[in-house]
Scaffold this active site. Structure first.
Site, mmCIF file in Angstrom:
data_model
loop_
_atom_site.group_PDB
_atom_site.id
_atom_site.type_symbol
_atom_site.label_atom_id
_atom_site.label_comp_id
_atom_site.label_asym_id
_atom_site.label_seq_id
_atom_site.Cartn_x
_atom_site.Cartn_y
_atom_site.Cartn_z
ATOM 1 C CG ASP A 91 -9.545 2.270 -0.271
ATOM 2 O OD1 ASP A 91 -9.075 1.127 -0.442
ATOM 3 O OD2 ASP A 91 -8.921 3.172 0.335
ATOM 4 C CG ASP B 179 -2.237 0.624 1.006
ATOM 5 O OD1 ASP B 179 -2.351 1.441 0.067
ATOM 6 O OD2 ASP B 179 -3.175 0.339 1.766
#
Ligand code: GLA
Length: 722
Positions: free
Chosen positions: A541, A471
């Site tokens: 997301d 990430d």
């Protein structure tokens, strides 16, 4: 050879299956780009140059010239491709043609991701050397025709063969003059949780800029731009597209000059990158992929997809079936322990899910997002058995185990930051701007790169870890490096990217069988640069299936389904509050790398059966989902429905997916029309056993069979039966 040189007219002709590109090596004007478009039988288009000289004008003739590598200072006023300030302070450059070579194959770009070849006969490359006699600036333009893929790549090596210092202010990867300006321009823009929306805008008599200055390719814009005919559609019309194999700040532009001539460029963003070039040094630009499609946006996308799937993505996982995963993030956020994890994992295992991914919160004292990034040591309060303990338990359930990292970051509240406060990007004497309460490690420094390689490796070696979610949850501010020479501070953003690539290259070599999935607050770094190291990327997301229709549809303009992580999450959705059926969520998620991001123990028995049958379906058809030809059929940006299809390479398997957003009373039948099937063949519909001809599926269509109510979907799988 498909790259030909016409010695009489000095034309290099890259002649693909559907595309031609013609360059002229001009004795006075360097390299001219005469043509990029549909395949020509003969590359001698030197007559086009006559028109350039035509007519009286206020401007010098340079203004009209179709330079392949435009420079400043001689009457050319659009975005320059290369610009170098010399020691006298001016940036005038004259590039003269020196030589060229044409060879089979394609050379590696040191330290940069690229379209690769597996054998020399896949590609032919032309390298043209141009030189500025006064400064010694030496520009080597490389064009490669990827023959089976029918795409062209371009990159530039800029050398200093003189004896004075040069400062590069522009280093574009590609800059293509277009005929006229009667185009629409396409770009993919968005923000966090709404990445890669498709924009189509008439090209104005102006400059159209698409860019990131954020130090990542960004949620805001994608490193892609296309011009198309006004009449182009998903299936028809000409499209010219560029995409950059790079994950940092970029600029893509389409400029129209006063002769109504467009130029489309892509490369590093000059706003945030200046490079010092001492005598003897050289600078390599990232690579651009150039796609010409005579058959609309789907034709463009299919060329990108195949290139990315087979010649950007590398290694063990390129052709392996990607595991169906379950990730605990939306199920637990930071609030988990071994027992909770075990419960989620064992339910997933019972449904045939293949990989469990432990997300953020397993290290340091990280119970919220304000600490511990950089301290990659397991939190024994949450996981007393360590990573090995939880990994072994998951393995015993029959599932592989994966782990989340955010290696490029540091929390101010971390042991790493306390030990090395100068290891983050920052500007001396200025406060350090935080985002998500974190700072960015300075990966332009080798000691920081080595720390990350060591920290991640030691965790990966400590247990049987099969997958890493990598990430990167904020963008750059104060992008400068402690101790770097003042004049080289403007190199920091690009040096950071080179550092990221070195770290990823090293780790993926040490752990060749680990599946790496990129992520950046969802899809904030979704680009070909990342895909060179990580075969899949978390697309967004936003897991709301209705929003995902747009996100996945837009992403598919450039990127294949096998690159997109797509998960079934809880309802109501955590990003939008919308409630949808588990079937709709699963039917959308199978349009990418299928997975889950919720606690399956919270589902009803009926929902569990729906999950079980989708898992079985995905396993049955995933070869086609991951490797087949993807075609968009109906756009969620334009109406109430969306649809797409996948066809296996041998044409035997067809999967069509259709989605309706809002319901309507007193409805009329809604049809979808499949594409590119065998007109005469029969196809059996697996769900009903009904048999249809290819021509019926394409021209008479299939009628949407989703249930009553909002947010409904239907997936149809067909097999050719002769
Ligand atoms: C980012 C990712 C999410 C999740 C969180 C964890 O936002 O996109 O999927 O991993 O970080 O902090």
């Amino acid at each position: 050879m498909p790259v030909l040189f016409d010695n009489e007219n000095k034309i290099i002709h890259l002649q693909g299956k559907t595309v031609s590109l013609c360059l002229m090596c001009h004795p006075e004007y360097g390299l001219l780009n005469l043509y990029w478009g549909a395949r020509l039988e003969d590359g001698n288009v030197s007559y086009l140059l006559d028109a350039v000289y035509d007519g009286a004008s206020f401007d010098p003739k340079h203004t009209r010239f179709p330079y392949d590598e435009p420079v400043r200072g001689a009457g050319y006023y659009q975005t320059p491709s290369v610009c170098a300030i010399n020691e006298r302070g001016d940036d005038v450059v004259r590039l003269k043609y020196e030589s060229h070579e044409i060879f089979r194959g394609k050379k590696a770009l040191n330290g940069l991701p690229m379209v690769y070849t597996e054998s020399a006969d896949e590609a032919t490359t032309a390298v043209i050397t141009l030189k500025d006699p006064l400064t010694g600036l030496c520009v080597q333009v490389s064009y490669t025709l990827m023959e089976t893929l029918d795409v062209i790549t371009r990159s530039v090596n800029i050398g200093n063969a003189g004896c004075e210092k040069l400062v590069l202010t522009h280093m574009m990867s590609a800059s293509m003059p277009m005929y006229g300006s009667d185009y629409d321009v396409i770009n993919l823009s968005g923000g966090w949780a709404r990445e890669r929306y498709v924009n189509r805008t008439p090209l104005a008599h102006a400059s159209f800029r698409v860019e990131s200055q954020r130090g990542s390719s960004s949620h805001e814009q994608n490193p892609f731009i296309a011009l198309c005919e006004k009449t182009a559609t998903e299936h028809n019309g000409q499209v010219w597209a560029m995409s950059l194999v790079y994950s940092g700040s970029f600029l893509a532009s389409a400029d129209v000059n006063n002769f109504s001539t467009a130029r489309m460029s892509i490369g590093l963003n000059p706003e945030v990158c200046r490079w010092n070039l001492l005598p003897g040094e050289s600078f390599q630009t990232p690579e651009a992929v150039l796609v010409y499609s005579p058959d609309g946006f789907n034709g463009m996308s299919q060329r990108f997809h195949k290139t990315i799937r087979t010649r950007i993505v590398r290694g063990y996982w390129r052709d392996q079936p990607r595991p169906i995963l379950i990730n605990n993030w939306e199920a637990t956020y930071f609030d988990f322990n071994e027992e909770k994890i075990e419960k989620i994992a064992s339910k997933a295992a019972s449904l045939g899910i293949e990989l469990f991914v432990l997300d953020d919160g397993w290290f340091g004292k990280r119970n919220t997002d304000n600490c511990s990034l950089g301290d990659w040591v397991v939190n024994k309060e949450k996981l007393p058995g360590g990573i090995k303990g939880v990994c072994d338990r998951v393995n015993r359930m029959g599932m592989a185990f994966g782990l989340w990292f955010e290696p490029e970051m540091v929390s101010p509240d971390s042991d790493l930051y306390r030990a090395h406060p100068d290891w983050c990007l920052h500007a001396e004497g200025r406060s350090r701007t935080e985002a998500r309460q974190q700072l960015i490690l300075d990966l332009s420094r080798i000691e920081v790169q080595d720390y990350i390689i060591e920290a991640v490796s030691s965790v990966l070696k400590s247990a049987n870890i099969a997958y890493v979610k990598w990430d990167m949850n904020r963008n750059m501010t104060e992008y400068y490096s402690y101790g770097r020479e003042a004049c080289r501070q403007t190199e920091t953003q690009h040096r950071y990217m080179l550092g990221v690539y070195r770290v990823m290259e090293t780790l993926t070599n040490i752990f060749p069988k680990v599946l790496f999935e990129g992520c950046s607050g969802g899809g904030g770094r979704f680009d070909m640069g990342m895909l060179y190291y990580m075969p899949q990327i978390w697309t967004s997301d936003d897991t709301d299936p209705v929003e995902r229709l747009k996100i996945q549809y837009g992403t598919s303009f450039v990127y294949p389904a096998s690159a997109m992580g797509a998960h079934v999450s809880a309802s109501p959705n955590h990003q939008t509050g919308r409630s949808t059926s588990v079937k709709m969520r699963a039917d959308v998620a199978l349009g990418g790398n299928f997975g889950f991001e919720l606690d399956l123990n919270t589902l009803t028995d009926e929902e569990i059966e729906s999950v079980r049958s989708t898992v079985e379906l995905v396993k049955r058809v995933r070869a086609t989902l991951q490797k087949g030809t993807f075609t968009r059929l109906e756009s969620p940006f334009e109406g109430n429905y969306a649809a797409w299809q996948f066809v296996s390479d041998d044409g035997e398997d067809v999967i069509a997916c259709a989605y309706r957003k809002m319901t309507m009373p007193n409805p009329y039948p809604k049809k979808f029309f499949l594409k590119d099937l065998d007109e005469k063949a029969n196809y059996r519909h697996a769900e009903t056993g009904n048999v249809y001809t290819g021509s019926a599926l394409m021209h008479a269509g299939i009628v949407f069979s989703g249930a009553w109510g909002d947010y409904q979907s239907a997936v149809y799988t067909f097999r050719k039966i002769g």
